[in-house]
Design a protein around this motif. Structure first.
Motif, PDB file in Angstrom:
ATOM      1  N   LEU A 171      12.275 -57.275  -2.579  1.00 17.30           N
ATOM      2  CA  LEU A 171      12.824 -56.418  -4.525  1.00 17.30           C
ATOM      3  C   LEU A 171      13.051 -54.850  -4.375  1.00 17.30           C
ATOM      4  CD1 LEU A 171      10.481 -58.936  -5.939  1.00 17.30           C
ATOM      5  CD2 LEU A 171      12.797 -58.955  -5.818  1.00 17.30           C
ATOM      6  N   VAL A 172      13.747 -54.703  -4.977  1.00 21.29           N
ATOM      7  CA  VAL A 172      13.520 -53.733  -6.015  1.00 21.29           C
ATOM      8  C   VAL A 172      12.393 -52.766  -6.442  1.00 21.29           C
ATOM      9  CG1 VAL A 172      14.712 -51.358  -6.791  1.00 21.29           C
ATOM     10  CG2 VAL A 172      16.134 -53.204  -5.601  1.00 21.29           C
ATOM     11  N   ASN A 173      11.594 -52.041  -5.950  1.00 16.94           N
ATOM     12  CA  ASN A 173      10.589 -51.284  -6.114  1.00 16.94           C
ATOM     13  C   ASN A 173       9.535 -51.979  -5.344  1.00 16.94           C
ATOM     14  OD1 ASN A 173      11.697 -49.184  -7.313  1.00 16.94           O
ATOM     15  ND2 ASN A 173      11.934 -50.822  -9.812  1.00 16.94           N
ATOM     16  N   GLN A 174       9.301 -53.033  -4.859  1.00 12.56           N
ATOM     17  CA  GLN A 174       8.066 -53.592  -4.088  1.00 12.56           C
ATOM     18  C   GLN A 174       7.867 -52.349  -3.447  1.00 12.56           C
ATOM     19  OE1 GLN A 174       9.693 -56.924  -1.265  1.00 12.56           O
ATOM     20  NE2 GLN A 174       7.870 -57.482  -0.848  1.00 12.56           N
ATOM     21  N   THR A 175       6.306 -51.973  -3.312  1.00  6.33           N
ATOM     22  CA  THR A 175       5.884 -51.505  -2.474  1.00  6.33           C
ATOM     23  C   THR A 175       5.454 -51.963  -1.015  1.00  6.33           C
ATOM     24  OG1 THR A 175       4.282 -49.848  -4.178  1.00  6.33           O
ATOM     25  CG2 THR A 175       4.217 -49.764  -2.015  1.00  6.33           C
ATOM     26  N   ALA A 229      -4.776 -46.684  10.101  1.00  8.75           N
ATOM     27  CA  ALA A 229      -4.809 -44.669  10.670  1.00  8.75           C
ATOM     28  C   ALA A 229      -3.208 -45.050  11.086  1.00  8.75           C
ATOM     29  CB  ALA A 229      -5.406 -44.765  11.984  1.00  8.75           C
ATOM     30  N   GLY A 230      -2.952 -43.284   9.971  1.00 10.40           N
ATOM     31  CA  GLY A 230      -1.067 -43.214  10.316  1.00 10.40           C
ATOM     32  C   GLY A 230      -0.624 -43.941   8.765  1.00 10.40           C
ATOM     33  N   THR A 231      -1.492 -44.790   8.150  1.00  9.48           N
ATOM     34  CA  THR A 231      -0.342 -45.589   6.992  1.00  9.48           C
ATOM     35  C   THR A 231       0.121 -44.766   6.545  1.00  9.48           C
ATOM     36  OG1 THR A 231      -1.926 -47.776   8.251  1.00  9.48           O
ATOM     37  CG2 THR A 231      -0.345 -47.768   5.710  1.00  9.48           C
ATOM     38  N   THR A 232       1.298 -45.047   5.575  1.00 10.82           N
ATOM     39  CA  THR A 232       1.843 -44.861   4.858  1.00 10.82           C
ATOM     40  C   THR A 232       2.691 -45.570   3.766  1.00 10.82           C
ATOM     41  OG1 THR A 232       3.502 -42.598   3.896  1.00 10.82           O
ATOM     42  CG2 THR A 232       4.282 -44.165   5.509  1.00 10.82           C
ATOM     43  N   THR A 233       3.192 -45.400   2.583  1.00 12.10           N
ATOM     44  CA  THR A 233       3.667 -46.417   1.878  1.00 12.10           C
ATOM     45  C   THR A 233       5.625 -46.001   1.614  1.00 12.10           C
ATOM     46  OG1 THR A 233       2.788 -45.232  -0.293  1.00 12.10           O
ATOM     47  CG2 THR A 233       1.704 -47.052   0.832  1.00 12.10           C
ATOM     48  N   TYR A 234       6.007 -46.765   1.589  1.00 12.73           N
ATOM     49  CA  TYR A 234       7.414 -47.239   1.091  1.00 12.73           C
ATOM     50  C   TYR A 234       7.740 -47.662  -0.149  1.00 12.73           C
ATOM     51  CZ  TYR A 234      12.827 -47.155   1.893  1.00 12.73           C
ATOM     52  OH  TYR A 234      13.859 -47.016   1.146  1.00 12.73           O
ATOM     53  N   THR A 235       8.627 -47.086  -1.013  1.00  8.73           N
ATOM     54  CA  THR A 235       8.730 -48.067  -2.583  1.00  8.73           C
ATOM     55  C   THR A 235      11.261 -48.375  -2.244  1.00  8.73           C
ATOM     56  OG1 THR A 235       7.468 -47.044  -3.719  1.00  8.73           O
ATOM     57  CG2 THR A 235       9.217 -48.422  -4.467  1.00  8.73           C
ATOM     58  N   VAL A 236      11.030 -49.633  -1.894  1.00  4.71           N
ATOM     59  CA  VAL A 236      11.820 -50.876  -1.538  1.00  4.71           C
ATOM     60  C   VAL A 236      13.071 -49.737  -2.751  1.00  4.71           C
ATOM     61  CG1 VAL A 236      13.489 -52.627  -1.641  1.00  4.71           C
ATOM     62  CG2 VAL A 236      10.846 -52.383  -1.047  1.00  4.71           C
ATOM     63  N   LYS A 237      14.531 -49.718  -2.512  1.00  5.63           N
ATOM     64  CA  LYS A 237      15.538 -49.020  -2.936  1.00  5.63           C
ATOM     65  C   LYS A 237      16.764 -49.915  -3.081  1.00  5.63           C
ATOM     66  CE  LYS A 237      14.502 -43.981  -2.318  1.00  5.63           C
ATOM     67  NZ  LYS A 237      13.018 -44.753  -2.013  1.00  5.63           N
ATOM     68  N   LYS A 238      17.271 -49.756  -3.447  1.00  4.30           N
ATOM     69  CA  LYS A 238      18.707 -51.388  -4.050  1.00  4.30           C
ATOM     70  C   LYS A 238      19.654 -50.918  -3.036  1.00  4.30           C
ATOM     71  CE  LYS A 238      22.144 -51.929  -6.870  1.00  4.30           C
ATOM     72  NZ  LYS A 238      23.088 -51.657  -7.809  1.00  4.30           N
TER      73      LYS A 238
END
Length: 303
Positions: free
Chosen positions: A138-142, A99-108
């Protein structure tokens, strides 16, 4: 009469069951610079599974190659015996993990602390939600990000094998006595060459490039290897998840696309290599090397 008929139809619709989940094969198209390690990490599967599903006999890939990356399940709600009653059921006090989960892509430059602060959660929650085996990113890791109130179920270490990470703890020894002896000699020789200048194409103590350094050090340590480039060494070695001190570490997209740099793993997240300042020791956790990291490998010639 019409009203009663309509009510009957609605009742039948309410009590009908929902179809079962469907599974469909998920595919991925290889991009320039991709490796089996990165694709496996992106889709949360193992390199061994990718090879098995796609009947691959080596680690080599080519651009636009289609890979089977497992089965994606299209979720469907469970069968509800009494839909009307289900509507009035009290809302659970603890929200479901999804519930309420979002995703984030790791940036430099990101860290678990900075991401946690941005979303108002804790680093420990992010680790639990994503079953991370390390604080390294890692960069671009989700990453999956829940809410601050969302429980973070802690999975015991023995419950699930952690995904490969770029800085795992080294194993005690390589594959055999020959490798153990060669690695010990190779590290001694490598450290003795610190501050030797960088020379493109160089493979002698007068100057080294990254592959020339590996060739010289392993040869002097007693291993018969060819004088090849980074791609050549990459193809002559096998991918491993947990490196021993003395194994190879590879990077991509540094001064050219694809596999372009390499070094010798020295333990504690460090590696020794022919860098821009000559032979030097660097850390895998620094943003630049973390961004270009590919994986660890071991020469197939070692016994």
């Amino acid at each position: 009469m019409k009203q009663q008929l309509l009510s009957g139809v609605l009742a039948i619709a309410l009590f009908s069951t929902v179809s079962l989940p469907l599974a469909e094969a998920a595919t991925y198209k290889v991009q320039p610079g991709d490796t089996l390690y990165r694709i496996a990490q992106k889709h949360k599967v193992s390199v061994a599974d990718l090879k098995s599903w796609n009947k691959l006999s080596s680690d080599s890939l080519y651009a636009n190659q289609s890979l089977n990356v497992g089965n994606a399940v299209i979720a469907a709600p469970k069968k509800v015996k009494n839909p009307v009653k289900a509507k009035v059921t009290a809302k659970p006090t603890t929200p479901a993990p999804s519930a309420g989960t979002t995703t984030y892509t790791v940036k430099k430059g990101d860290s678990l602390y900075s991401i946690a602060k941005k979303y108002g959660v804790t680093a420990d929650q992010i680790i639990a939600w994503n079953k991370l085996g390390s604080t390294n990113l890692l960069v671009n890791q989700t990453l999956k990000i829940g809410s601050a109130q969302q429980p973070s179920k802690v999975v015991p270490v023995s419950a699930e094998k952690p995904a490969p990470i770029p800085t795992p703890a080294p194993i005690a020894a390589p594959v055999g006595n020959q490798a153990s002896s060669i690695y010990a000699a190779a590290l001694k020789i490598a450290y003795s060459l610190e501050r030797t200048p960088y020379v493109f194409g160089g493979a002698t103590p007068a100057g080294f490039d990254c592959s020339g350094f590996i060739y010289y050090v392993y040869s002097q340590a007693g291993l018969k290897v060819s004088r090849t480039d980074t791609v050549g060494f990459y193809n002559l070695s096998s991918e491993i998840a947990n490196p021993a001190i003395g194994d190879l570490v590879f990077f991509q997209d540094t001064y050219k696309e694809g596999i372009s740099h390499m070094g010798i793993y020295a333990g504690n997240n460090s590696f020794i290599h022919a860098g821009s300042k000559g032979i030097e020791v660097s850390n895998l956790a620094t943003p630049y090397w973390n961004q270009h990291f590919v994986g660890f490998k071991r020469l197939k010639a070692l016994k």
